[in-house]
Design an enzyme around this catalytic site. Structure first.
Site, PDB file in Angstrom:
ATOM      1  CG  HIS A  97      -0.396   0.163   2.521  1.00 36.27           C
ATOM      2  ND1 HIS A  97      -0.167  -0.903   3.363  1.00 36.27           N
ATOM      3  CD2 HIS A  97       0.011   1.255   3.204  1.00 36.27           C
ATOM      4  CE1 HIS A  97       0.347  -0.467   4.495  1.00 36.27           C
ATOM      5  NE2 HIS A  97       0.465   0.839   4.429  1.00 36.27           N
ATOM      6  CG  ASP A 127       0.011  -4.205   2.736  1.00 34.37           C
ATOM      7  OD1 ASP A 127       0.120  -3.634   1.633  1.00 34.37           O
ATOM      8  OD2 ASP A 127       0.018  -3.597   3.822  1.00 34.37           O
ATOM      9  N   GLY A 201       3.528   6.341   8.250  1.00 32.23           N
ATOM     10  CA  GLY A 201       4.903   6.495   7.796  1.00 32.23           C
ATOM     11  C   GLY A 201       5.791   5.338   8.199  1.00 32.23           C
ATOM     12  CG  ASN A 202       6.561   3.608  12.081  1.00 33.81           C
ATOM     13  OD1 ASN A 202       6.027   4.343  12.910  1.00 33.81           O
ATOM     14  ND2 ASN A 202       7.868   3.392  12.065  1.00 33.81           N
ATOM     15  CB  SER A 203       3.356   1.543   5.972  1.00 36.85           C
ATOM     16  OG  SER A 203       2.098   1.496   6.550  1.00 36.85           O
ATOM     17  CG  LEU A 258      -9.277 -27.092   1.671  1.00 32.04           C
ATOM     18  CD1 LEU A 258      -8.644 -28.401   1.192  1.00 32.04           C
ATOM     19  CD2 LEU A 258      -9.205 -26.996   3.198  1.00 32.04           C
ATOM     20  N   GLY A 259     -10.623 -24.575  -0.940  1.00 32.30           N
ATOM     21  CA  GLY A 259     -11.959 -24.406  -1.507  1.00 32.30           C
ATOM     22  C   GLY A 259     -13.094 -24.651  -0.536  1.00 32.30           C
ATOM     23  CB  VAL A 260     -13.670 -25.246   2.791  1.00 31.38           C
ATOM     24  CG1 VAL A 260     -13.596 -26.654   2.252  1.00 31.38           C
ATOM     25  CG2 VAL A 260     -12.366 -24.850   3.476  1.00 31.38           C
TER      26      VAL A 260
END
Length: 356
Positions: A97, A127, A201-203, A258-260
């Site tokens: 981001h 992210d 700003g720490n991101s 997995l699809g659940v």
């Protein structure tokens, strides 16, 4: 005489205890001097329409979880974040981001050198973003094994909160394996929680252990005001290492599928299933044709273990499945009714926008 002797003894004991307590506290000076040169400030210019980036992201993020970055006004947004150098030839890691939709990314080093960065790849679900600058012989930070992180460990962050370059904050690891959704609603990262002060700003900056190794990448904060209240969340280094490897090799990140659809197991269901406590992930729905369907999973199953990893809460399942390489052959241990079953599963590849 005895009174004065007792007072002197108490004073000496107090001095000794005070010195012992000071000796037990970590000395961050050497760590900061060693790690700071590899931490960078990142300025990016992003094209936007309508409201500023910060406001748009705040509407997208559930509840009061926020990504600690800064935004601008309509038309063009200037985002400020942090990052760190992971190789001497110029690879830099930060949050996605921080560079989202950026047409210009500038990296600033502690020695005041500036470089225009190329975005090598991004991964929305974690992210994370991998950048590259044209430089050699750069200082770098090594990754720690995040599986060895324990609650109560000391942790330290270096970054540029509110644009204040190379600010340092310290605290402890508060929890591990937190299920915190990203702004897109994804839940594939078992976040490390700390009480280290993290602000806009720490991101993308590093969360370090006392050895100066990266245990996590600061990504989100829990806040009412937009500032730190002592609840910050970092992407574990183990997740980051896998993401970096895949972005370098193929420019994308493939995750296990997995699809659940899963839900929490409540007390009533646990009792009726013969469980002594609420645990596991309740399968609410199985995607047709998915790896789960092929393996024989059914709605109503309670998954207790997957790939030998215990599933305590439903949010643990996507953490485990998502980190498995597609094509992995593994086992799922579950309860159906009151009967224990073990199913063989071949993990698929997570398509965009689908469930784990």
């Amino acid at each position: 005489m005895f009174k004065w002797f007792s007072l002197l003894a108490l004073l000496l004991v107090a001095i000794y205890i005070g010195q012992s307590n000071r000796q037990d506290l970590p000395d961050f000076n050497e760590l900061i001097e060693t790690a700071s040169p590899a931490v960078v400030k990142i300025d990016s210019v992003q094209k936007i329409t309508g409201a500023g980036m910060s406001q748009m992201n705040e509407r997208d993020i559930p509840d009061i979880f926020r990504e600690p970055h800064q935004g601008g006004g309509a038309g063009e947004a200037h985002a400020t974040g942090s990052g760190f150098i992971i190789s001497s030839d110029g690879y830099v890691l930060t949050n996605e981001h921080v560079v989202e939709n950026a047409h210009e990314v500038v990296i600033k080093l502690i020695d005041r050198r500036e470089f225009e960065a190329k975005v090598i790849g991004i991964d929305l679900r974690s992210d994370l973003a991998l950048l590259k600058i044209d430089a050699q012989n750069l200082p770098k930070i090594e990754f720690a094994d995040s599986d060895r992180v324990k609650v109560g460990d000391w942790a330290l962050a270096i970054g540029s909160p509110f644009g204040l370059d190379y600010s340092v904050s310290a605290g402890i690891i508060s929890a591990i394996g937190r299920s915190i959704p990203t702004k897109n609603g994804d839940n594939y990262v078992p976040f490390i929680q700390s009480d280290v002060a993290i602000n806009p700003g720490n991101s993308g900056g590093p969360l370090l252990n006392l050895a100066g190794e990266v245990v996590g990448i600061n990504s989100q904060i829990f806040t009412h005001s937009g500032g730190s209240i002592g609840l910050s969340f970092a992407v574990p280094s183990g997740v980051a290492v896998d993401v970096i490897s895949q972005l370098k090799s193929k420019g994308r990140v493939d995750r296990g599928w997995l699809g659940v659809y899963v839900q929490e197991v409540d007390k009533s269901l646990a009792r009726s299933s013969g469980l002594t406590k609420t645990q596991g992930a309740l399968v609410a729905q199985v995607e047709a044709g998915s790896p789960a369907a092929v393996a024989g999973m059914q709605a109503g199953d309670i998954i207790l273990y997957f790939d030998d990893e215990e599933i305590i809460e439903s949010g643990d399942l996507p953490h485990v499945v998502g980190l498995l390489p597609p094509g992995s052959q593994t086992k799922a241990q579950l309860i159906r009714g009151k009967e224990k079953k073990t199913l063989d599963v071949i993990v698929g590849t997570l398509p965009d926008g689908l469930i784990p």
